[in-house]
Design an enzyme around this catalytic site. Sequence first.
Site, PDB file in Angstrom:
ATOM      1  N   ASP A 146       0.855  -1.193   0.000  1.00  0.00           N
ATOM      2  CA  ASP A 146       0.000   0.000   0.000  1.00  0.00           C
ATOM      3  C   ASP A 146       0.885   1.235   0.000  1.00  0.00           C
ATOM      4  OD1 ASP A 146      -2.100  -1.729   0.223  1.00  0.00           O
ATOM      5  OD2 ASP A 146      -2.469  -1.367   2.351  1.00  0.00           O
ATOM      6  N   LYS A 186      -2.817 -22.801  -2.073  1.00  0.00           N
ATOM      7  CA  LYS A 186      -1.878 -22.059  -2.911  1.00  0.00           C
ATOM      8  C   LYS A 186      -0.947 -21.190  -2.054  1.00  0.00           C
ATOM      9  CE  LYS A 186      -2.142 -22.609  -6.646  1.00  0.00           C
ATOM     10  NZ  LYS A 186      -1.663 -23.736  -7.484  1.00  0.00           N
ATOM     11  N   GLN A 191       4.215 -16.077  -1.056  1.00  0.00           N
ATOM     12  CA  GLN A 191       5.562 -15.861  -1.582  1.00  0.00           C
ATOM     13  C   GLN A 191       5.718 -14.446  -2.128  1.00  0.00           C
ATOM     14  OE1 GLN A 191       7.016 -18.996  -4.274  1.00  0.00           O
ATOM     15  NE2 GLN A 191       5.434 -20.355  -3.445  1.00  0.00           N
ATOM     16  N   GLY A 353     -24.966   6.083  19.010  1.00  0.00           N
ATOM     17  CA  GLY A 353     -25.004   6.518  17.620  1.00  0.00           C
ATOM     18  C   GLY A 353     -25.073   8.029  17.552  1.00  0.00           C
ATOM     19  N   CYS A 380     -25.543   5.251  25.884  1.00  0.00           N
ATOM     20  CA  CYS A 380     -25.311   6.573  25.289  1.00  0.00           C
ATOM     21  C   CYS A 380     -26.608   7.078  24.631  1.00  0.00           C
ATOM     22  CB  CYS A 380     -24.151   6.517  24.306  1.00  0.00           C
ATOM     23  SG  CYS A 380     -23.441   8.136  23.941  1.00  0.00           S
ATOM     24  N   HIS A 519     -20.052   4.218  27.916  1.00  0.00           N
ATOM     25  CA  HIS A 519     -19.933   3.008  27.106  1.00  0.00           C
ATOM     26  C   HIS A 519     -19.298   1.881  27.926  1.00  0.00           C
ATOM     27  CE1 HIS A 519     -21.070   4.613  23.112  1.00  0.00           C
ATOM     28  NE2 HIS A 519     -20.663   5.756  23.634  1.00  0.00           N
ATOM     29  N   GLU A 521     -19.295  -1.236  27.486  1.00  0.00           N
ATOM     30  CA  GLU A 521     -18.745  -2.319  26.662  1.00  0.00           C
ATOM     31  C   GLU A 521     -17.245  -2.172  26.446  1.00  0.00           C
ATOM     32  OE1 GLU A 521     -20.100   0.806  23.582  1.00  0.00           O
ATOM     33  OE2 GLU A 521     -20.682   0.101  25.577  1.00  0.00           O
TER      34      GLU A 521
END
Length: 547
Positions: A146, A186, A191, A353, A380, A519, A521
């Site tokens: 990249d 493959k 490689q 959101g 939230c 939050h 989580e």
Amino acid sequence: MARYVFVTGGVVSSLGKGLASAALGALLQARGYSVRLRKLDPYLNVDPGTMSPFEHGEVFVTDDGAETDLDLGHYERFTGVAARNTDSVSSGRIYSNVLEKERRGDYLGKTIQVIPHVTNEIKDFLHVGEDEVDFMLCEIGGTVGDIEGLPFFEAIRQFAQDKPRGECIFMHLTLLPWMAASGELKTKPTQHSVKELRSIGLQPDVLVCRSEVEIPEKEREKIALFCNVRKEDVIAAPDLKSIYEAPLAYHEQGLDQAVLDAFQIAPAPKPNLARWHDVQDRLENAEGEVKVAIVGKYTQLEDAYKSIAEALTHGGMANRTRVKAEWIDAEIFEREDPAPYLEGFHAILVPGGFGERGTEGKIKAAEFARTRKIPYLGICLGMQMAVIEAARNVAGMDTAGSEEFDHEAGKKRFEPVVYHLKEWVQGNHVARRKVDDDKGGTMRLGAYTANLTQGSRVAQVYGTTTIEERHRHRYEVDTKYREQLEKVGLCFSGMSPDGRLPEIVEWKDHPWFIGVQFHPELKSKPFAPHPLFEGFVKAAIEVSRLV
């Protein structure tokens, strides 16, 4: 002084570099080492804070208020090491730092170039905290080849050259495609990926190969020969049922041993994997199942709610119950009755959101949970919608809404029960924001303390009356409506220490209905589930027993 493991990827993106890095960190911890994990992202955004979740998945937030890539969530969940703002950097941030220094005259009039100025800035980032841990694991985003990643690859090449021999190794993840038609695995893409890596001066010490099937001995030998690595350092990464199987699976494949061998650490300390055996046992030996509806607005991409999905899994593990989460687009409820969609679920979660789209559907989901006595967790925006629902349908405020939606529409349509947060206490100073400020980094971000009401449900869930949780929002429930809402039964059971900002609401007459402004989580881990998610799943189990 830390030893460095640089993790790169090739062939295709999303192979699981973050997961492999996190699992390796967990394995090194199991052997008694201290670790820190970092992410270097080549994109030009300063951070992912202004990106749509559809672009890059969720934005993970650290205690110190950094908005970072979701891979830092994996790092925390697997190692328990709290990420910091020095653990995530992007090209945008690097270039911003370089240009700020140029404007200040720090470069003494020199011509500013990618080499050495940009690469030096990246190396300075890598040096931070190197004396704090035994191992520093640094993941480079994107894939080799990249164009935007080239400064990072050059920087880690220079960094390894600057360090004494044996203090840096390179781990490269590639794909081994399985050709079903011919029945072949493959190796050619791997490689070519390694050839590309070597062309910029980087030789991998360890190869981790993703594959749908086991790697036959013949293919392993071929990869080792053509990629110039030892056969023992070709590590298979098969597909797994759960990401939490990764530490044990990688250990069985010899990843941690290959890394220690590359550093010539012998004899290597024996690992204590009891934590991960317990995690796997709880996953494989669930004693029941509950169904949880997640009513959100980014449901087309599960990574948009990655931490929520994982925290629900953790809550299930704590209760030895399998959580079957189903994603429901909140916009559906703006056109249709939510009952046919939500009946049969044992609990409802409404996540965060931004923007008005889907919010009326979230309000209907909150109403369904309140009136049907179904366990509800609002996070939230999910908390704010629960408050608006209470104001409209219980407190008689028919035009209750959010200032966020009026701002989008350019006119006043609602009584702003939720308003734009203009100032708050942040550490030892007062932070101030305006509605038209830049979007990036201007929210209430990071960990803040909240005080819980003695005897409230959340105080029982947490087992304490003082908590610290991570925030990411710019709108707040207005306390001027608190008395009016508490009269109808919506208790403000968590507040900021100065009493100005509502952190938690709950319905007194409901079996389990909690909305939180933060939050939770983001702090949940498989070996340390967040108490709110543990309690939420437990409440869902009680409902399932009644059905």
